[in-house]
Design a protein around this motif. Sequence first.
Motif, PDB file in Angstrom:
ATOM      1  N   TYR A  29      46.732  39.596  54.015  1.00  0.00           N
ATOM      2  CA  TYR A  29      48.169  39.396  54.076  1.00  0.00           C
ATOM      3  C   TYR A  29      48.905  40.381  54.878  1.00  0.00           C
ATOM      4  N   ARG A  30      49.387  39.697  56.190  1.00  0.00           N
ATOM      5  CA  ARG A  30      50.111  40.778  57.089  1.00  0.00           C
ATOM      6  C   ARG A  30      51.256  39.758  57.717  1.00  0.00           C
ATOM      7  N   PRO A  31      52.204  40.210  58.370  1.00  0.00           N
ATOM      8  CA  PRO A  31      53.268  39.201  58.698  1.00  0.00           C
ATOM      9  C   PRO A  31      52.946  38.433  59.893  1.00  0.00           C
ATOM     10  N   GLU A  32      51.859  38.742  60.783  1.00  0.00           N
ATOM     11  CA  GLU A  32      51.827  38.082  62.033  1.00  0.00           C
ATOM     12  C   GLU A  32      50.586  37.286  61.809  1.00  0.00           C
ATOM     13  N   VAL A  33      49.835  37.290  60.675  1.00  0.00           N
ATOM     14  CA  VAL A  33      48.796  36.365  60.699  1.00  0.00           C
ATOM     15  C   VAL A  33      49.107  34.920  60.663  1.00  0.00           C
ATOM     16  N   LEU A  34      50.110  34.536  59.822  1.00  0.00           N
ATOM     17  CA  LEU A  34      50.531  33.239  59.891  1.00  0.00           C
ATOM     18  C   LEU A  34      50.563  32.579  61.028  1.00  0.00           C
ATOM     19  N   GLU A  35      51.568  33.300  62.078  1.00  0.00           N
ATOM     20  CA  GLU A  35      51.833  32.888  63.292  1.00  0.00           C
ATOM     21  C   GLU A  35      50.727  33.031  63.979  1.00  0.00           C
ATOM     22  N   ARG A  36      49.651  33.817  64.135  1.00  0.00           N
ATOM     23  CA  ARG A  36      48.382  33.378  64.860  1.00  0.00           C
ATOM     24  C   ARG A  36      47.815  32.258  64.513  1.00  0.00           C
ATOM     25  N   ILE A  37      47.612  31.935  63.171  1.00  0.00           N
ATOM     26  CA  ILE A  37      46.934  30.758  62.808  1.00  0.00           C
ATOM     27  C   ILE A  37      47.687  29.475  63.218  1.00  0.00           C
ATOM     28  N   LEU A  38      48.700  29.552  63.119  1.00  0.00           N
ATOM     29  CA  LEU A  38      49.508  28.397  63.411  1.00  0.00           C
ATOM     30  C   LEU A  38      49.403  27.988  65.051  1.00  0.00           C
ATOM     31  N   ARG A  39      49.480  29.136  65.846  1.00  0.00           N
ATOM     32  CA  ARG A  39      49.354  29.143  67.558  1.00  0.00           C
ATOM     33  C   ARG A  39      47.943  28.647  67.762  1.00  0.00           C
ATOM     34  N   VAL A  40      46.919  29.123  67.033  1.00  0.00           N
ATOM     35  CA  VAL A  40      45.681  28.612  67.367  1.00  0.00           C
ATOM     36  C   VAL A  40      45.514  27.087  66.999  1.00  0.00           C
ATOM     37  N   VAL A  41      46.065  26.529  66.034  1.00  0.00           N
ATOM     38  CA  VAL A  41      46.280  25.286  65.684  1.00  0.00           C
ATOM     39  C   VAL A  41      46.698  24.307  66.592  1.00  0.00           C
ATOM     40  N   LEU A  76      37.037  18.953  64.451  1.00  0.00           N
ATOM     41  CA  LEU A  76      37.303  19.888  63.710  1.00  0.00           C
ATOM     42  C   LEU A  76      36.895  21.190  64.031  1.00  0.00           C
ATOM     43  N   ASP A  77      35.273  21.239  64.527  1.00  0.00           N
ATOM     44  CA  ASP A  77      34.787  22.472  64.857  1.00  0.00           C
ATOM     45  C   ASP A  77      35.427  23.020  65.916  1.00  0.00           C
ATOM     46  N   LEU A  78      36.167  22.494  66.888  1.00  0.00           N
ATOM     47  CA  LEU A  78      36.838  23.394  67.983  1.00  0.00           C
ATOM     48  C   LEU A  78      37.898  24.327  67.270  1.00  0.00           C
ATOM     49  N   LEU A  79      38.577  23.718  66.140  1.00  0.00           N
ATOM     50  CA  LEU A  79      39.619  24.570  65.331  1.00  0.00           C
ATOM     51  C   LEU A  79      38.815  25.475  64.572  1.00  0.00           C
ATOM     52  N   LYS A  80      37.823  25.094  63.820  1.00  0.00           N
ATOM     53  CA  LYS A  80      37.305  26.134  62.935  1.00  0.00           C
ATOM     54  C   LYS A  80      36.658  27.415  63.692  1.00  0.00           C
ATOM     55  N   ASN A  81      36.024  27.037  64.684  1.00  0.00           N
ATOM     56  CA  ASN A  81      35.242  28.281  65.526  1.00  0.00           C
ATOM     57  C   ASN A  81      36.190  29.231  65.829  1.00  0.00           C
TER      58      ASN A  81
END
Length: 73
Positions: free
Chosen positions: A12-24, A55-60
Amino acid sequence: MTEYQLQLTARYRPEVLERILRVVRHRGFTVLALNGNNQGETFTLNLTVRSERALDLLKNQLLKLPDVIELSE
């Protein structure tokens, strides 16, 4: 297009959600639903995404993020 459901546990860090959504987004997936639950130092994120890509492209890529602890379908 295919829909996928992922469950992700991360620190739980403020920037983690943003990074996850950016990768998606960068991997060509569209977020259809997002549900998060804070558990103190970690949070669980349930994602429903859609794409023509595998999906593997995203998971990796998500697993390469340093704050992602666990990822399952």
